[in-house]
Write a protein that holds these residues in place. Structure first.
Motif, PDB file in Angstrom:
ATOM      1  N   SER A 287       0.853  -1.181   0.000  1.00 16.63           N
ATOM      2  CA  SER A 287       0.000   0.000   0.000  1.00 16.63           C
ATOM      3  C   SER A 287       0.891   1.232   0.000  1.00 16.63           C
ATOM      4  CB  SER A 287      -0.907   0.012   1.247  1.00 16.63           C
ATOM      5  OG  SER A 287      -1.651   1.210   1.319  1.00 16.63           O
ATOM      6  N   ALA A 288       0.835   2.010  -1.097  1.00 20.62           N
ATOM      7  CA  ALA A 288       1.725   3.162  -1.242  1.00 20.62           C
ATOM      8  C   ALA A 288       0.987   4.318  -1.894  1.00 20.62           C
ATOM      9  CB  ALA A 288       2.950   2.787  -2.077  1.00 20.62           C
ATOM     10  N   TYR A 289       1.380   5.527  -1.509  1.00 22.28           N
ATOM     11  CA  TYR A 289       0.769   6.742  -2.047  1.00 22.28           C
ATOM     12  C   TYR A 289       1.856   7.754  -2.380  1.00 22.28           C
ATOM     13  CZ  TYR A 289      -3.761   5.103  -0.290  1.00 22.28           C
ATOM     14  OH  TYR A 289      -4.899   4.381  -0.055  1.00 22.28           O
ATOM     15  N   VAL A 290       1.611   8.543  -3.430  1.00 22.20           N
ATOM     16  CA  VAL A 290       2.424   9.705  -3.773  1.00 22.20           C
ATOM     17  C   VAL A 290       1.538  10.931  -3.604  1.00 22.20           C
ATOM     18  CG1 VAL A 290       3.652  10.932  -5.607  1.00 22.20           C
ATOM     19  CG2 VAL A 290       3.916   8.444  -5.363  1.00 22.20           C
ATOM     20  N   LEU A 291       1.955  11.867  -2.747  1.00 18.17           N
ATOM     21  CA  LEU A 291       1.198  13.087  -2.481  1.00 18.17           C
ATOM     22  C   LEU A 291       2.068  14.297  -2.776  1.00 18.17           C
ATOM     23  CD1 LEU A 291      -0.405  12.145   0.979  1.00 18.17           C
ATOM     24  CD2 LEU A 291      -1.364  11.788  -1.309  1.00 18.17           C
ATOM     25  N   THR A 292       1.535  15.233  -3.550  1.00 19.87           N
ATOM     26  CA  THR A 292       2.262  16.467  -3.848  1.00 19.87           C
ATOM     27  C   THR A 292       1.583  17.641  -3.166  1.00 19.87           C
ATOM     28  OG1 THR A 292       1.012  16.864  -5.881  1.00 19.87           O
ATOM     29  CG2 THR A 292       3.065  15.597  -6.083  1.00 19.87           C
ATOM     30  N   SER A 293       2.343  18.738  -3.028  1.00 22.40           N
ATOM     31  CA  SER A 293       1.790  19.942  -2.417  1.00 22.40           C
ATOM     32  C   SER A 293       2.534  21.150  -2.949  1.00 22.40           C
ATOM     33  CB  SER A 293       1.862  19.838  -0.891  1.00 22.40           C
ATOM     34  OG  SER A 293       1.114  20.861  -0.283  1.00 22.40           O
ATOM     35  N   GLY A 295       5.131  22.833  -2.359  1.00 19.47           N
ATOM     36  CA  GLY A 295       6.576  22.882  -2.559  1.00 19.47           C
ATOM     37  C   GLY A 295       7.025  22.514  -3.953  1.00 19.47           C
ATOM     38  N   VAL A 296       6.284  21.619  -4.619  1.00 19.67           N
ATOM     39  CA  VAL A 296       6.642  21.255  -5.993  1.00 19.67           C
ATOM     40  C   VAL A 296       5.755  21.944  -7.022  1.00 19.67           C
ATOM     41  CG1 VAL A 296       7.600  19.045  -5.307  1.00 19.67           C
ATOM     42  CG2 VAL A 296       5.212  19.161  -6.002  1.00 19.67           C
ATOM     43  N   GLU A 297       4.681  22.597  -6.559  1.00 18.19           N
ATOM     44  CA  GLU A 297       3.737  23.209  -7.492  1.00 18.19           C
ATOM     45  C   GLU A 297       4.036  24.672  -7.776  1.00 18.19           C
ATOM     46  OE1 GLU A 297      -0.137  22.614  -5.811  1.00 18.19           O
ATOM     47  OE2 GLU A 297       0.401  20.579  -5.243  1.00 18.19           O
ATOM     48  N   GLN A 298       4.535  25.411  -6.779  1.00 19.79           N
ATOM     49  CA  GLN A 298       4.685  26.855  -6.917  1.00 19.79           C
ATOM     50  C   GLN A 298       5.990  27.212  -7.623  1.00 19.79           C
ATOM     51  OE1 GLN A 298       3.945  28.008  -2.800  1.00 19.79           O
ATOM     52  NE2 GLN A 298       1.879  28.642  -3.340  1.00 19.79           N
ATOM     53  N   HIS A 299       6.058  26.781  -8.877  1.00 19.33           N
ATOM     54  CA  HIS A 299       7.224  27.006  -9.729  1.00 19.33           C
ATOM     55  C   HIS A 299       6.746  27.326 -11.141  1.00 19.33           C
ATOM     56  CE1 HIS A 299      10.255  25.441  -6.881  1.00 19.33           C
ATOM     57  NE2 HIS A 299       9.313  24.597  -6.512  1.00 19.33           N
ATOM     58  N   SER A 300       7.607  27.916 -11.918  1.00 16.61           N
ATOM     59  CA  SER A 300       7.260  28.184 -13.311  1.00 16.61           C
ATOM     60  C   SER A 300       7.189  26.902 -14.134  1.00 16.61           C
ATOM     61  CB  SER A 300       8.260  29.164 -13.932  1.00 16.61           C
ATOM     62  OG  SER A 300       9.576  28.657 -13.841  1.00 16.61           O
ATOM     63  N   ASP A 301       7.684  25.782 -13.584  1.00 17.67           N
ATOM     64  CA  ASP A 301       7.501  24.474 -14.211  1.00 17.67           C
ATOM     65  C   ASP A 301       6.665  23.568 -13.305  1.00 17.67           C
ATOM     66  OD1 ASP A 301       9.276  23.904 -12.163  1.00 17.67           O
ATOM     67  OD2 ASP A 301      10.819  23.022 -13.443  1.00 17.67           O
ATOM     68  N   GLY A 302       5.785  24.182 -12.499  1.00 15.07           N
ATOM     69  CA  GLY A 302       5.026  23.421 -11.516  1.00 15.07           C
ATOM     70  C   GLY A 302       4.131  22.360 -12.115  1.00 15.07           C
ATOM     71  N   THR A 303       3.465  22.667 -13.230  1.00 17.84           N
ATOM     72  CA  THR A 303       2.585  21.671 -13.846  1.00 17.84           C
ATOM     73  C   THR A 303       3.385  20.471 -14.318  1.00 17.84           C
ATOM     74  OG1 THR A 303       1.049  23.403 -14.533  1.00 17.84           O
ATOM     75  CG2 THR A 303       0.877  21.289 -15.662  1.00 17.84           C
ATOM     76  N   ASP A 304       4.520  20.720 -14.972  1.00 17.21           N
ATOM     77  CA  ASP A 304       5.356  19.611 -15.434  1.00 17.21           C
ATOM     78  C   ASP A 304       5.922  18.815 -14.260  1.00 17.21           C
ATOM     79  OD1 ASP A 304       4.868  20.369 -18.009  1.00 17.21           O
ATOM     80  OD2 ASP A 304       6.893  21.085 -18.437  1.00 17.21           O
ATOM     81  N   THR A 305       6.226  19.506 -13.155  1.00 21.17           N
ATOM     82  CA  THR A 305       6.772  18.805 -11.991  1.00 21.17           C
ATOM     83  C   THR A 305       5.728  17.877 -11.390  1.00 21.17           C
ATOM     84  OG1 THR A 305       8.241  20.661 -11.538  1.00 21.17           O
ATOM     85  CG2 THR A 305       7.889  19.095  -9.757  1.00 21.17           C
ATOM     86  N   VAL A 306       4.510  18.375 -11.207  1.00 24.70           N
ATOM     87  CA  VAL A 306       3.450  17.508 -10.699  1.00 24.70           C
ATOM     88  C   VAL A 306       3.216  16.360 -11.675  1.00 24.70           C
ATOM     89  CG1 VAL A 306       1.025  17.368 -10.053  1.00 24.70           C
ATOM     90  CG2 VAL A 306       2.367  19.364  -9.409  1.00 24.70           C
ATOM     91  N   ALA A 307       3.205  16.659 -12.972  1.00 25.22           N
ATOM     92  CA  ALA A 307       3.009  15.604 -13.971  1.00 25.22           C
ATOM     93  C   ALA A 307       4.081  14.531 -13.861  1.00 25.22           C
ATOM     94  CB  ALA A 307       3.006  16.206 -15.369  1.00 25.22           C
ATOM     95  N   ALA A 308       5.310  14.940 -13.562  1.00 29.02           N
ATOM     96  CA  ALA A 308       6.397  13.965 -13.435  1.00 29.02           C
ATOM     97  C   ALA A 308       6.193  13.063 -12.228  1.00 29.02           C
ATOM     98  CB  ALA A 308       7.737  14.692 -13.344  1.00 29.02           C
ATOM     99  N   PHE A 309       5.662  13.613 -11.129  1.00 29.90           N
ATOM    100  CA  PHE A 309       5.362  12.756  -9.973  1.00 29.90           C
ATOM    101  C   PHE A 309       4.163  11.862 -10.256  1.00 29.90           C
ATOM    102  CE2 PHE A 309       8.060  15.795  -7.654  1.00 29.90           C
ATOM    103  CZ  PHE A 309       8.846  14.901  -6.938  1.00 29.90           C
ATOM    104  N   ILE A 310       3.192  12.352 -11.029  1.00 29.24           N
ATOM    105  CA  ILE A 310       2.090  11.489 -11.457  1.00 29.24           C
ATOM    106  C   ILE A 310       2.626  10.367 -12.341  1.00 29.24           C
ATOM    107  CG2 ILE A 310      -0.021  11.383 -12.850  1.00 29.24           C
ATOM    108  CD1 ILE A 310      -0.678  14.202 -11.873  1.00 29.24           C
ATOM    109  N   ASN A 311       3.565  10.679 -13.233  1.00 28.29           N
ATOM    110  CA  ASN A 311       4.201   9.641 -14.050  1.00 28.29           C
ATOM    111  C   ASN A 311       4.789   8.539 -13.176  1.00 28.29           C
ATOM    112  OD1 ASN A 311       3.640  10.999 -16.427  1.00 28.29           O
ATOM    113  ND2 ASN A 311       5.735  11.702 -16.779  1.00 28.29           N
ATOM    114  N   LEU A 312       5.479   8.951 -12.116  1.00 30.66           N
ATOM    115  CA  LEU A 312       6.071   7.967 -11.207  1.00 30.66           C
ATOM    116  C   LEU A 312       4.983   7.094 -10.594  1.00 30.66           C
ATOM    117  CD1 LEU A 312       8.497   6.839  -9.567  1.00 30.66           C
ATOM    118  CD2 LEU A 312       8.014   8.641  -7.876  1.00 30.66           C
ATOM    119  N   ALA A 313       3.913   7.736 -10.110  1.00 32.99           N
ATOM    120  CA  ALA A 313       2.824   6.973  -9.494  1.00 32.99           C
ATOM    121  C   ALA A 313       2.173   6.021 -10.498  1.00 32.99           C
ATOM    122  CB  ALA A 313       1.789   7.938  -8.914  1.00 32.99           C
TER     123      ALA A 313
END
Length: 698
Positions: A287-293, A295-313
């Motif tokens: 049982s594992a979860y990836v949660l973003t907030s 710290g990784v969103e408030q960037h000029s590449d925030g959407t791509d960063t969240v997308a990359a963590f979604i890719n991992l999940a």
């Protein structure tokens, strides 16, 4: 013998702060004092944080706004009647619309407004003002995660599962989330999990982690690409899940091949071995979860960063599987509902796109107007604030539930734009820094004085209940919008003032949308039913959807999408003039711009002033000692703060909380670079220098 006192009034409601929306019970009145107690609501299970315990103190703030204020010819704000204040606003709006067109007026909302207020505010902007210029402070909170979630899953809901599901997790990756300070009651749901925390700082959350990855600010995307690289190369991906439930894995995996762990270590500072350990901890956990907030969103590449963590999940087969998942920790109290019902520049109620002809037709039909009468998408939050008073920008701004003079990036510039307006109107219950600049200030109800609904971070629709009547001269935002709309020539029945009536209309307008509330009613909520959207209106009462994606994702083919993203770095690199990275964030005692929490004695005593966390060696290099006053400067501006030495800080990084006003605003130096897809500003990284405050010694 005297009779015993009558029972004190009491009611169940929810904390007015973050998106956990902890359950609380209020009792008492303003004469005897209002007391708050936590209830055994699922997200908080009888616990509250320091802010929640002291929330009722704001109800009796000494400077509570109790009468409208209008700026006189002498430049001072003075008390006025409601008729005078509203007539002044309406006349100003009519004049500006005549001279500059509908987009000469603008509206800026807030993620703390109830669903009913957010809905009616969007309707007011688009019908009464006919303006496309509306956005809200939630753009600064979760817009990157929303953009990435919509692209990957076809819908955006902070947590597509109940918070309580986390209690069974064995491993949880928290990317850019300091839960122990920002959402303390949530930590109880993570007590059994091994935590992997990604954060440049060793926060209270990171101190509880089994593994802390401490990347340089602005390099989270490179780290996420490296983690996917490990999953692919080490054979840890769930190939059956990827084949059966997703599209686009090949391109994402190929992109990640360029990000081997040693290269990622060179850029981020995170050891290659720690990267491999993190992925294995996730992949090997039942049982594992990836949660973003933030710290990784408030960037000029925030959407791509969240997308990359979604890719991992997705590569590990987590989203949509019982006991596993991906989610985003929404920040503001109604950050979820606030963006679903029409405050965002590009959205209509029901989380519909303003550019979708079918969506426009549906909403126009409910509102009894022609689809072509609805304006198109407008500017995102910072773009809107940046354009104020300009040649092609709005000349009037109405602010509801926000304090952009403190919360916006490059805030000295934003303050200049606010000053340049022909008309600034602020509806608030305390004189925030933005309200003090206004031409007209409209006093409105507080959370314990109003009825309505909110939607918490797990998509659960909640009832806010009133304990107290508002002071005599106070009106709700619903009444303010009604009264202004009528003055602008709109039909009175188009703008109900009863929250129940507004919600009934919201139900109809959201019907068939991504965020479908049509099956939710006050009657069902008041009966204690647990209802997560989507909850369509069906012949038999729909039970709501606590867990999304169990059978299919929200794209037409039912599959999730990997994103083909790459790292390019922050908008601003360090230099000899500005050799350090600065990052900003929240502390336990305060919330958002601090307009509420700085008025609570206990919270102000806990953190009375801003501070700057600095590694001792970095401080020594720049001639600073613990408790010194320092100036933190960027190419845009500077602020002052008290030095706190912290040996766990990176040598190249300083941290400043953003809750304080005037010359102590962290957003004086933050960077306004925007994510091209979400409009999110780059709050979390910019280049600064730190020096002793001139004339002040330790």
């Amino acid at each position: 013998m005297s009779e015993p006192p009558a029972p004190l009034p009491e009611t169940n409601t929810h904390c007015p702060y973050c998106a956990l929306q902890c359950g609380t019970r209020l009792r008492g009145d303003l004469d005897t004092g209002v007391k708050v107690q936590p209830t055994f609501f699922p997200v908080n299970r009888g616990r509250l944080c320091q802010k929640g315990w002291t929330a009722t103190e704001v109800l009796t703030a000494a400077d509570r706004l109790t009468r409208p204020l209008v700026r006189g010819s002498d430049g001072r704000l003075k008390e006025a009647s409601w008729d005078t204040a509203l007539d002044t606003v309406a006349e100003g709006l009519r004049t500006i619309r005549t001279e500059h067109g509908p987009d000469g007026t603008a509206v800026f909302g807030g993620g703390g407004l109830t669903n009913e207020k957010a809905y009616l505010l969007g309707k007011f902007a688009r019908l009464a003002l006919r303006t496309s210029q509306i956005d809200y402070n939630g753009r600064f909170c979760m817009s990157s995660a929303a953009a990435a979630g919509n692209a990957a899953f076809g819908v955006d809901r902070g947590l597509p599962f109940p918070v309580t599901d986390l209690r069974g997790a064995q491993t949880v990756l928290l990317a850019g989330a300091n839960v122990a300070e920002t959402m303390p009651p949530l930590m109880q749901h993570l007590e059994q999990a091994r935590l992997i925390v990604i954060d440049p700082r060793r926060t209270p959350t990171a101190r509880r982690a089994a593994l802390h990855l401490q990347p340089a600010p602005g390099t989270d995307l490179a780290l996420a690409l490296g983690l996917l690289h490990v999953a692919v190369v080490d054979g840890l991906t769930d190939q059956d899940y990827v084949r059966e439930r997703t599209h686009g894995f090949g391109a994402a995996a190929q992109r990640a091949m360029a990000w081997w762990p040693e290269r990622v270590e060179e850029i981020t500072g995170v050891p290659a071995g720690a990267q491999r350990r993190a992925v294995r901890m996730l992949a090997e956990a039942p049982s594992a979860y990836v949660l973003t907030s933030r710290g990784v969103e408030q960037h000029s590449d925030g959407t791509d960063t969240v997308a990359a963590f979604i890719n991992l999940a997705l590569s590990l087969g987590l989203p949509g599987r019982p006991g596993n998942g991906y989610g985003c920790l929404t920040g503001q109290g109604n950050g979820q509902g606030g963006r679903e019902h029409g405050q965002k520049a590009d959205q209509l109620p029901g989380y519909r796109s303003l550019s979708d002809p079918w969506a426009r037709a549906h909403v126009a039909r409910v509102w009894s107007v022609a689809p072509e009468d609805l304006p198109g998408p407008g500017r995102s939050a910072y773009e809107l604030l940046d354009a104020l008073g300009g040649e092609r920008g709005p000349r009037a701004l109405l602010v509801f539930g926000s304090n952009p003079a403190v919360s916006a990036p490059h805030s000295a510039h934003v303050t200049e734009r606010l000053v340049s307006l022909d008309l600034l109107v602020v509806a608030d219950f305390v004189p925030s820094e933005t309200a003090r600049m206004a031409d007209v200030v409209l006093p409105v109800t507080q959370w314990a004085e109003e009825e309505g609904t909110l939607t918490n971070l797990e998509g659960r629709v909640l009832r806010r209940r009133a304990l107290l009547p508002p002071p005599a001269e106070i009106r709700s935002e619903l009444e303010v919008l009604h009264d202004l709309a009528v003055r602008l020539g709109e039909p009175a029945n188009r703008y109900p003032t009863d929250p129940r009536q507004v919600f009934e209309e919201l139900r109809a307008t959201s019907r068939g949308g991504r965020a479908d509330y049509s099956g939710i009613s006050y009657k069902r909520l008041d009966a204690g039913e647990v209802l997560h959207w989507p909850c369509p209106d069906t012949p038999g009462p729909h039970p709501g959807t606590p867990r999304l994606f169990l059978d299919r994702f929200a794209h037409p083919d039912g599959r999730a999408r990997f994103a083909d993203v790459d790292f390019w770095g922050p908008a601003e690199e360090t230099s000899s003039a500005h050799p350090l990275y600065a990052t900003t964030g929240r502390v336990l005692a305060h919330y958002q711009s601090g307009a509420q929490t700085r008025r609570v004695a206990e919270l102000t005593e806990a953190v009375p002033e801003p501070f700057v966390e600095v590694h001792p060696d970095t401080a020594a290099r720049w001639g600073l000692a613990d408790r010194d006053l320092a100036t933190i400067s960027s190419a845009r501006g500077s602020m002052t703060a008290r030095v706190r030495l912290d040996p766990t800080m990176r040598l190249d990084t300083v941290f400043v909380p953003f809750h304080f006003p005037h010359e102590r605003r962290a957003n004086l130096f933050t960077h306004p670079a925007l994510d091209p897809r979400s409009g999110m500003p780059e709050f979390k990284v910019c280049a600064v220098r730190i020096t002793p405050l001139p004339g002040v010694t330790s």
